[in-house]
Design a protein around this motif. Structure first.
Motif, PDB file in Angstrom:
ATOM      1  N   ASP A  88      26.647 114.229  23.429  1.00 30.47           N
ATOM      2  CA  ASP A  88      27.563 113.101  23.272  1.00 30.47           C
ATOM      3  C   ASP A  88      26.987 112.035  22.350  1.00 30.47           C
ATOM      4  O   ASP A  88      27.411 110.887  22.366  1.00 30.47           O
ATOM      5  CB  ASP A  88      27.913 112.488  24.623  1.00 30.47           C
ATOM      6  CG  ASP A  88      26.699 111.908  25.338  1.00 30.47           C
ATOM      7  OD1 ASP A  88      25.559 112.177  24.893  1.00 30.47           O
ATOM      8  OD2 ASP A  88      26.891 111.179  26.323  1.00 30.47           O
TER       9      ASP A  88
ATOM     10  N   GLU B 281      32.006 110.445  14.949  1.00 30.19           N
ATOM     11  CA  GLU B 281      32.120 111.285  16.133  1.00 30.19           C
ATOM     12  C   GLU B 281      31.488 110.592  17.334  1.00 30.19           C
ATOM     13  O   GLU B 281      30.454 109.945  17.216  1.00 30.19           O
ATOM     14  CB  GLU B 281      31.453 112.633  15.880  1.00 30.19           C
ATOM     15  CG  GLU B 281      32.050 113.378  14.689  1.00 30.19           C
ATOM     16  CD  GLU B 281      31.378 114.709  14.427  1.00 30.19           C
ATOM     17  OE1 GLU B 281      30.462 115.080  15.198  1.00 30.19           O
ATOM     18  OE2 GLU B 281      31.760 115.394  13.455  1.00 30.19           O
ATOM     19  N   ASN B 282      32.128 110.744  18.488  1.00 30.50           N
ATOM     20  CA  ASN B 282      31.709 110.036  19.703  1.00 30.50           C
ATOM     21  C   ASN B 282      31.572 108.534  19.428  1.00 30.50           C
ATOM     22  O   ASN B 282      30.521 107.929  19.699  1.00 30.50           O
ATOM     23  CB  ASN B 282      30.378 110.590  20.232  1.00 30.50           C
ATOM     24  CG  ASN B 282      30.507 112.014  20.744  1.00 30.50           C
ATOM     25  OD1 ASN B 282      31.429 112.331  21.494  1.00 30.50           O
ATOM     26  ND2 ASN B 282      29.583 112.870  20.331  1.00 30.50           N
TER      27      ASN B 282
ATOM     28  N   PHE C  43      34.754 116.397  21.994  1.00 34.77           N
ATOM     29  CA  PHE C  43      34.512 115.013  21.584  1.00 34.77           C
ATOM     30  C   PHE C  43      35.701 114.432  20.830  1.00 34.77           C
ATOM     31  O   PHE C  43      36.551 115.151  20.296  1.00 34.77           O
ATOM     32  CB  PHE C  43      33.246 114.915  20.721  1.00 34.77           C
ATOM     33  CG  PHE C  43      33.304 115.685  19.426  1.00 34.77           C
ATOM     34  CD1 PHE C  43      33.731 115.075  18.242  1.00 34.77           C
ATOM     35  CD2 PHE C  43      32.903 117.017  19.371  1.00 34.77           C
ATOM     36  CE1 PHE C  43      33.775 115.784  17.052  1.00 34.77           C
ATOM     37  CE2 PHE C  43      32.929 117.733  18.180  1.00 34.77           C
ATOM     38  CZ  PHE C  43      33.371 117.107  17.017  1.00 34.77           C
TER      39      PHE C  43
END
Length: 269
Positions: free
Chosen positions: A101, A82-83, A59
């Motif tokens: 994800d 994150e993501n 990621f």
């Protein structure tokens, strides 16, 4: 209500410390924003996705980081998104299936207040992870002592030891053993270029059974390891590039050793 009270106390403490910091002598300070790509090794993905823990997937994450040292002590903190490409997705999966994800927010803040004129400090840090897609959160509070070591060679290290309190979606909240670790660094020049090697490490031990489950047939050991070794190239005053080796053993929800490489580009303010 309990979490609200904790947040209120934390906010009040931060405000008080900020006021004191503004009146204290500042020795150093830094802040930056970075783009990072975390690439799990094939073995890490095989172990995590093969039943030893929650599924893992490579990621991208954005990070804002900063720290400062004052005459009374030092502070440090970061926030990771994150993501970030999935930040506007509202789907939430409560079926127990992994959402690798999913948008996540990870944040950490630490403070070390000097004990008199010694190198000893009263130390505390708070780490928090929130996973939007699974409705999951995990908060880790450590309170204890730390010690500062600085040398003229460019090497420095700050070890710490403290009690560990955890608050987690599925496991509940309570005392979860102890944590010991360090942050260290070494600044050097090579070929006229400025470099730095850093390492942060955490060892959790005497963990409670309450927090050792990970939703699989495997159980996390009572001791777990977590950290990263990094090489940084300060290309210019504003730009820094890094390669990090990220490692964990019976941590991050996986009951096995797993690791990754992180590629980083920072802009220094």
């Amino acid at each position: 209500m309990k979490n609200v009270k904790m947040m209120a106390v934390a906010a009040a403490t931060f405000a008080a410390l900020s006021t004191g910091a503004a009146q204290a002598e500042q020795f150093y300070g830094f802040s930056n924003m970075s783009v990072n790509y975390l690439d799990w090794t094939a073995k890490a993905e095989e172990r995590s996705n093969g039943g030893y823990g929650g599924a893992k997937e490579d990621f991208v994450y954005l990070e804002i980081e900063g720290g400062a040292g004052y005459s009374w002590g030092d502070v440090y903190g970061f926030v990771d998104l994150e993501n970030p490409e999935n930040i506007n997705k509202s789907e939430r999966d409560f079926s127990g299936n992994p959402v690798t994800d999913s948008f996540r927010i990870a944040a950490k803040g630490s403070i070390a207040a000097n004990i008199g004129s010694s190198n000893w400090n009263v130390y505390s840090h708070l780490y928090s992870l929130t996973v939007a897609g699974e409705g999951f959160f995990d908060q880790n509070l450590v309170v204890g002592v730390s010690y500062d070591v600085f040398t003229d060679s460019g090497f420095w290290i700050k070890p710490f030891l403290g009690v560990h309190y955890e608050n987690q979606t599925f496991a509940g909240s309570g005392f979860n053993g102890y944590m010991a670790g360090w942050v260290l660094g070494y600044n050097f020049e090579l070929g006229g270029q400025k470099f730095m090697v850093t390492n942060w490490h955490e060892t959790e031990f005497a963990r409670e059974d309450q927090f050792r489950g990970n939703g699989t047939q495997y159980t996390l050991k009572s001791t777990g390891q977590n950290g990263a070794v990094s090489l940084w190239w300060n290309a210019t005053q504003e730009l820094t590039f890094g390669l990090q080796y990220r490692y964990a053993d019976h941590k991050l929800g996986t009951a096995a050793y797993h690791d990754a490489a992180i590629f980083t580009a920072k802009y220094n303010f």
